[in-house]
Design a protein around this motif. Sequence first.
Motif, short mmCIF file in Angstrom:
data_model
loop_
_atom_site.label_atom_id
_atom_site.label_comp_id
_atom_site.label_asym_id
_atom_site.label_seq_id
_atom_site.Cartn_x
_atom_site.Cartn_y
_atom_site.Cartn_z
N ILE A 183 0.83 -1.20 0.00
CA ILE A 183 0.00 0.00 0.00
C ILE A 183 0.87 1.25 0.00
CG2 ILE A 183 -1.71 1.33 1.31
CD1 ILE A 183 -2.75 -1.32 2.42
N ILE A 184 1.97 1.21 0.76
CA ILE A 184 2.85 2.38 0.85
C ILE A 184 3.65 2.57 -0.44
CG2 ILE A 184 4.85 3.35 2.06
CD1 ILE A 184 3.77 1.94 4.59
N GLY A 185 4.23 1.49 -0.95
CA GLY A 185 5.03 1.58 -2.17
C GLY A 185 6.41 2.13 -1.91
N ILE A 207 0.99 5.08 -1.89
CA ILE A 207 0.02 5.73 -1.01
C ILE A 207 -0.18 7.19 -1.42
CG2 ILE A 207 1.63 6.50 0.80
CD1 ILE A 207 -0.47 5.62 2.85
N LYS A 208 0.86 7.84 -1.90
CA LYS A 208 0.72 9.22 -2.37
C LYS A 208 -0.19 9.26 -3.59
CE LYS A 208 5.18 10.83 -0.58
NZ LYS A 208 6.57 11.19 -0.92
N ALA A 209 -0.06 8.28 -4.47
CA ALA A 209 -0.92 8.23 -5.66
C ALA A 209 -2.37 7.97 -5.26
CB ALA A 209 -0.44 7.13 -6.61
N PHE A 210 -2.58 7.11 -4.25
CA PHE A 210 -3.92 6.82 -3.77
C PHE A 210 -4.56 8.07 -3.16
CE2 PHE A 210 -3.29 1.96 -2.92
CZ PHE A 210 -3.17 1.76 -4.28
N ILE A 211 -3.77 8.84 -2.42
CA ILE A 211 -4.27 10.06 -1.78
C ILE A 211 -4.65 11.09 -2.85
CG2 ILE A 211 -3.56 12.05 -0.39
CD1 ILE A 211 -1.87 9.97 1.25
N GLU A 212 -3.80 11.25 -3.84
CA GLU A 212 -4.08 12.22 -4.91
C GLU A 212 -5.33 11.81 -5.68
OE1 GLU A 212 -2.01 14.14 -8.92
OE2 GLU A 212 -0.89 12.75 -7.65
N ASP A 213 -5.45 10.51 -5.94
CA ASP A 213 -6.59 10.01 -6.71
C ASP A 213 -7.89 10.15 -5.93
OD1 ASP A 213 -8.57 8.24 -7.82
OD2 ASP A 213 -6.99 7.19 -8.90
N SER A 214 -7.88 9.73 -4.65
CA SER A 214 -9.11 9.69 -3.86
C SER A 214 -9.44 10.99 -3.14
CB SER A 214 -9.01 8.58 -2.81
OG SER A 214 -8.04 8.89 -1.83
#
Length: 227
Positions: free
Chosen positions: A133-135, A141-148
Motif C-alpha cells: 500500500i505504501i510503495g 500511497i501518495k498516488a492513492f491520496i491524490e486520486d481519492s
Amino acid sequence: MESPDSSYVSSPDLAPKRSAPLSPSADDKGKPAHVRFLVSNAEAGSIIGKGGTTITEFQSQSGARIQLSRNHEFFPGTSDRIIMITGAFSEILKAMELILAKLLSEAPTEDGDDVDPRSKVRLIVPNSSCGGIIGKGGSTIKAFIEDSQASIKISPQDHNFGLNDRVVTLTGSLDEQMRAILLILSKLTEDAQYSQSANAPFSYAGTFVDIQSPKTYKGVVDISENT
C-alpha cells in the motif's frame, strides 16, 4: 524501506477535487476478496438493526457476507468491534457503501452545525501487506491520496499485543473514502498472503459462531448473541 515502528501519515494536497469512478475495473469486479474494519459498539448495533434486520438487508442488497465480532470481542487496545465483509470485489464495495452511508447519516452533530462530510473508517490490514500500500518511497500511497482526495494514515505495528495487523485510517467524504477503499482493496487482492488471511483465525478475537449455522468457527466473526 518503511520502519515497522513508525506511522505513515499523508493527506491530500489542496488541489481541485476530481470526480473519481467508484466502480472496480472489469478485471477486479468479480475477484473474491475481503475487508476488515473497526466500529464502535453503538455503531455495531446500528449496523445489525433490530433482530438483525439491517444487516440482513445489507447482505441482500450487496450480495456480500457481513460478519461482526461479538459484544465483548474487541480489537486489542481498543473498545471497537471487528467487521469482516467477504464476497466479490463489487459486492464488498456495495456493502461498504451501505454501511458507511448509514453510519454517516447517524453521526452525532452539535445543534446548529451541519453534518461533517469528512469522517473516518479504520481498516485492519496485515502488516505484511502494508508495504504494498505504501510503495517505494511512499509512491503508491501518495498516488492513492491524490486520486481519492482522502487522508490516509497507517498505524505503527503494535508489538504490545503481538499483532500481525495494522490499522489504516481513511478520512474524507463518503465518496473519497469509497475511492480510497477501492484503490487499497485492489492492491491487497494482488497479495496472495492477504487473500489467505480471510481464512486465518483472528487470534486476538477468539472463537466466533456463524449466524447462518450453529457450527463454531475459529477466525470467523458474526452477529449472533449481540445487538
